[in-house]
Design a protein around this motif. Structure first.
Motif, PDB file in Angstrom:
ATOM      1  N   ALA A   1       0.935  -1.189  -0.253  1.00  0.00           N
ATOM      2  CA  ALA A   1      -0.166  -0.059   0.036  1.00  0.00           C
ATOM      3  C   ALA A   1       0.872   1.313  -0.064  1.00  0.00           C
ATOM      4  O   ALA A   1       0.180   2.259  -0.076  1.00  0.00           O
ATOM      5  N   ALA A   2       2.141   1.146  -0.128  1.00  0.00           N
ATOM      6  CA  ALA A   2       3.020   2.077  -0.118  1.00  0.00           C
ATOM      7  C   ALA A   2       3.173   2.913  -1.470  1.00  0.00           C
ATOM      8  O   ALA A   2       4.575   3.510  -1.736  1.00  0.00           O
ATOM      9  N   ALA A   3       2.441   2.716  -2.385  1.00  0.00           N
ATOM     10  CA  ALA A   3       2.606   3.227  -3.504  1.00  0.00           C
ATOM     11  C   ALA A   3       1.267   3.586  -4.401  1.00  0.00           C
ATOM     12  O   ALA A   3       0.354   3.112  -4.186  1.00  0.00           O
ATOM     13  N   ALA A   4       1.264   4.465  -5.417  1.00  0.00           N
ATOM     14  CA  ALA A   4       0.161   4.478  -6.286  1.00  0.00           C
ATOM     15  C   ALA A   4       0.300   3.756  -7.440  1.00  0.00           C
ATOM     16  O   ALA A   4       1.492   3.712  -7.906  1.00  0.00           O
ATOM     17  N   TYR A   5      -0.856   3.305  -7.976  1.00  0.00           N
ATOM     18  CA  TYR A   5      -0.523   2.146  -9.134  1.00  0.00           C
ATOM     19  C   TYR A   5      -1.516   2.869 -10.343  1.00  0.00           C
ATOM     20  O   TYR A   5      -2.357   3.583 -10.073  1.00  0.00           O
ATOM     21  N   PHE A   6      -0.885   2.594 -11.523  1.00  0.00           N
ATOM     22  CA  PHE A   6      -1.706   2.909 -12.806  1.00  0.00           C
ATOM     23  C   PHE A   6      -1.710   1.796 -13.582  1.00  0.00           C
ATOM     24  O   PHE A   6      -0.798   0.828 -13.565  1.00  0.00           O
ATOM     25  N   PRO A   7      -2.411   1.360 -14.496  1.00  0.00           N
ATOM     26  CA  PRO A   7      -2.872   0.294 -15.526  1.00  0.00           C
ATOM     27  C   PRO A   7      -1.418   0.264 -16.242  1.00  0.00           C
ATOM     28  O   PRO A   7      -0.978   1.098 -16.914  1.00  0.00           O
ATOM     29  N   ALA A   8      -0.794  -1.209 -16.229  1.00  0.00           N
ATOM     30  CA  ALA A   8       0.507  -1.350 -16.837  1.00  0.00           C
ATOM     31  C   ALA A   8       0.424  -0.794 -18.491  1.00  0.00           C
ATOM     32  O   ALA A   8      -0.845  -1.217 -19.177  1.00  0.00           O
ATOM     33  N   ARG A   9       1.402  -0.367 -18.950  1.00  0.00           N
ATOM     34  CA  ARG A   9       1.340   0.092 -20.449  1.00  0.00           C
ATOM     35  C   ARG A   9       0.208   1.165 -20.849  1.00  0.00           C
ATOM     36  O   ARG A   9      -0.337   1.218 -21.926  1.00  0.00           O
ATOM     37  N   ASN A  10      -0.348   1.774 -19.989  1.00  0.00           N
ATOM     38  CA  ASN A  10      -1.604   2.674 -20.102  1.00  0.00           C
ATOM     39  C   ASN A  10      -0.931   4.230 -19.733  1.00  0.00           C
ATOM     40  O   ASN A  10      -1.027   4.523 -18.475  1.00  0.00           O
ATOM     41  N   SER A  11      -0.515   4.819 -20.835  1.00  0.00           N
ATOM     42  CA  SER A  11      -0.265   6.325 -20.778  1.00  0.00           C
ATOM     43  C   SER A  11      -1.214   7.075 -20.068  1.00  0.00           C
ATOM     44  O   SER A  11      -1.059   8.083 -19.096  1.00  0.00           O
ATOM     45  N   ASN A  12      -2.620   7.055 -20.646  1.00  0.00           N
ATOM     46  CA  ASN A  12      -3.662   7.755 -19.867  1.00  0.00           C
ATOM     47  C   ASN A  12      -4.012   7.615 -18.462  1.00  0.00           C
ATOM     48  O   ASN A  12      -4.138   8.475 -17.834  1.00  0.00           O
ATOM     49  N   GLY A  13      -3.814   6.224 -18.065  1.00  0.00           N
ATOM     50  CA  GLY A  13      -3.933   6.020 -16.834  1.00  0.00           C
ATOM     51  C   GLY A  13      -2.707   6.523 -15.932  1.00  0.00           C
ATOM     52  O   GLY A  13      -3.080   7.063 -14.857  1.00  0.00           O
ATOM     53  N   LEU A  14      -1.808   6.615 -16.528  1.00  0.00           N
ATOM     54  CA  LEU A  14      -0.454   7.169 -15.643  1.00  0.00           C
ATOM     55  C   LEU A  14      -0.809   8.667 -15.559  1.00  0.00           C
ATOM     56  O   LEU A  14      -0.406   9.062 -14.399  1.00  0.00           O
ATOM     57  N   VAL A  15      -1.216   9.513 -16.729  1.00  0.00           N
ATOM     58  CA  VAL A  15      -1.429  10.863 -16.542  1.00  0.00           C
ATOM     59  C   VAL A  15      -2.294  11.260 -15.647  1.00  0.00           C
ATOM     60  O   VAL A  15      -2.292  12.071 -14.535  1.00  0.00           O
ATOM     61  N   ARG A  16      -3.793  10.434 -15.134  1.00  0.00           N
ATOM     62  CA  ARG A  16      -4.557  10.608 -14.089  1.00  0.00           C
ATOM     63  C   ARG A  16      -3.802  10.503 -12.795  1.00  0.00           C
ATOM     64  O   ARG A  16      -4.223  11.454 -11.883  1.00  0.00           O
ATOM     65  N   VAL A  17      -3.104   9.770 -12.606  1.00  0.00           N
ATOM     66  CA  VAL A  17      -2.456   9.353 -11.312  1.00  0.00           C
ATOM     67  C   VAL A  17      -1.268  10.369 -11.300  1.00  0.00           C
ATOM     68  O   VAL A  17      -1.438  10.986 -10.050  1.00  0.00           O
ATOM     69  N   LEU A  18      -0.724  10.726 -12.027  1.00  0.00           N
ATOM     70  CA  LEU A  18       0.416  11.679 -11.752  1.00  0.00           C
ATOM     71  C   LEU A  18      -0.181  13.237 -11.643  1.00  0.00           C
ATOM     72  O   LEU A  18       0.245  13.847 -10.680  1.00  0.00           O
ATOM     73  N   GLN A  19      -1.288  13.339 -12.344  1.00  0.00           N
ATOM     74  CA  GLN A  19      -1.846  14.534 -12.087  1.00  0.00           C
ATOM     75  C   GLN A  19      -2.353  14.843 -10.595  1.00  0.00           C
ATOM     76  O   GLN A  19      -2.110  15.572  -9.875  1.00  0.00           O
ATOM     77  N   ALA A  20      -2.826  13.532  -9.773  1.00  0.00           N
ATOM     78  CA  ALA A  20      -3.298  13.525  -8.387  1.00  0.00           C
ATOM     79  C   ALA A  20      -2.285  13.895  -7.774  1.00  0.00           C
ATOM     80  O   ALA A  20      -2.410  14.641  -6.790  1.00  0.00           O
ATOM     81  N   VAL A  21      -1.274  13.144  -7.943  1.00  0.00           N
ATOM     82  CA  VAL A  21       0.076  13.006  -6.901  1.00  0.00           C
ATOM     83  C   VAL A  21       0.667  14.267  -7.072  1.00  0.00           C
ATOM     84  O   VAL A  21       0.948  14.757  -6.014  1.00  0.00           O
TER      85      VAL A  21
END
Length: 368
Positions: free
Chosen positions: A303-323
């Protein structure tokens, strides 16, 4: 009398297995360490020597299997039997263990990556297992994660050996808590990742996420530490997306200074990942980590990390924006990451675990 540990490794390159070897040498100072490199001198040769080990180079790894085996046999016959053996690879494992059968010393083999899947590999393993190689007594496999252990337990050759899980250790060099800055879209914010630029990792997803974020976060920079065959591909993708000036390919650099300078660590990877030691290093530094949503990453980060769907740049964008926009969340993630790393990935913990595999009665009553 001081026991001798003989470390065997195909290469002296700067790789995860070679660094693990160095950290174990440092973690077990009460032993005499000798390192046998099957290839030529490399960057890690001097590191092992500075760590207190005696280093030999057989210069035989690229000479074909038969010549390699002959050279290794010749070298072992010229040496006294060590008290324990550690092979930091599984390459040519049957040949290596066959040569080492002349010694009765206990042996541990490090497994750093899961076995690839595929019908031709299944056939190759079956032929490999039926070549007459009898399991060497006193040998244990040490997988760097349960993910890696599981893949080897299903393979014909490897399942004849007991398999334990010992997580790769990392240095604890951070001085106090990581500095979590207030970040704004226009100010410079740095995302980083450490890893070889090869197909096991997935840095291209980070570059694509950066390109999508650039209009809202014009000050955002990505730094990728490491080198490899995909460097040109990543450079071309950055150019295609118009973010060349925002992507810094650092090559092989000292990791810790970069971790201290980064605001967020992103580990974008694939199912071929063994553990992701670089993630553990970032966690030990107290960096907030965003990682691919894969079983091995959950095993490492919990639980010590935030996760995004693997190989999914749009998913990474959403998590990065929040963090990026939430400093309290970055502080929370960083603190949780450091606490988990100190518990799971210390050099002392790994050293005691390897010691107990080799010498079960060395430290009775201690738990890993």
């Amino acid at each position: 009398m001081m026991k001798t540990l003989l470390h065997l490794t195909p290469l002296a390159a700067v790789g995860g297995c070679e660094v693990n070897c160095l950290r174990l040498i440092k973690g077990l100072p009460g032993y005499r360490h000798r390192v046998v490199v099957f290839d030529d001198i490399g960057p890690m040769s001097s590191e092992w020597e500075q760590g207190g080990a005696e280093v030999f180079h057989l210069q035989a790894w690229r000479n074909g299997r038969a010549q390699f085996r002959h050279t290794l046999e010749k070298w072992t016959w010229s040496q006294d039997e060590p008290d324990g053996l550690l092979y930091w690879s599984s390459s040519r494992l049957p040949e290596v263990l066959h040569v080492l059968e002349k010694w009765n010393a206990p042996a541990t083999v490090h497994l750093g990556n899961p076995l690839p899947r595929g019908k031709w590999l299944q056939v190759a393993r079956r032929l490999w297992a039926e070549r007459g190689h009898i399991a060497r007594k006193g040998t244990t496999l040490a997988a760097c994660s349960e993910h890696v252990a599981r893949s080897h337990r299903n393979a014909l050759y490897f399942r004849r050996y007991p398999i334990e899980v010992i997580y790769n250790p990392v240095d604890e060099r951070g001085n106090g808590a990581h500095l979590h800055r207030d970040l704004t879209p226009d100010a410079s914010a740095v995302i980083g990742m450490v890893g070889r630029l090869d197909s096991i990792k997935d840095q291209i997803t980070i570059i694509r996420a950066l390109a999508a974020l650039a209009p809202q976060w014009p000050g955002l920079i990505v730094e990728l530490a490491g080198d490899g065959a995909l460097r040109t591909t990543l450079e071309q993708e950055a150019a295609r997306l118009g973010v060349t000036d925002k992507v810094r390919l650092l090559g092989f650099v000292q990791t810790w200074p970069r971790l201290a300078a980064w605001d967020v660590y992103v580990h974008s990877t694939t199912t071929a990942e063994g553990m992701g030691t670089a993630v553990a290093e970032a966690m030990m530094e107290g960096l907030p980590c965003i990682v691919s949503d894969l079983p091995v990453m959950h095993e490492v980060c919990g639980a010590a990390a935030a996760y995004f769907p693997a190989r999914n740049s749009n998913g990474l964008v959403r998590v990065l924006q929040a963090v990026l926009a939430d400093r309290p969340d970055r502080v929370r993630l960083g603190g949780a990451a450091k606490e988990r790393a100190e518990t799971k990935f210390s050099i002392e913990k790994a050293a005691r675990a390897y010691e107990r595999l080799l010498f079960p009665t060395a430290r009775t009553g201690e738990t890993v």
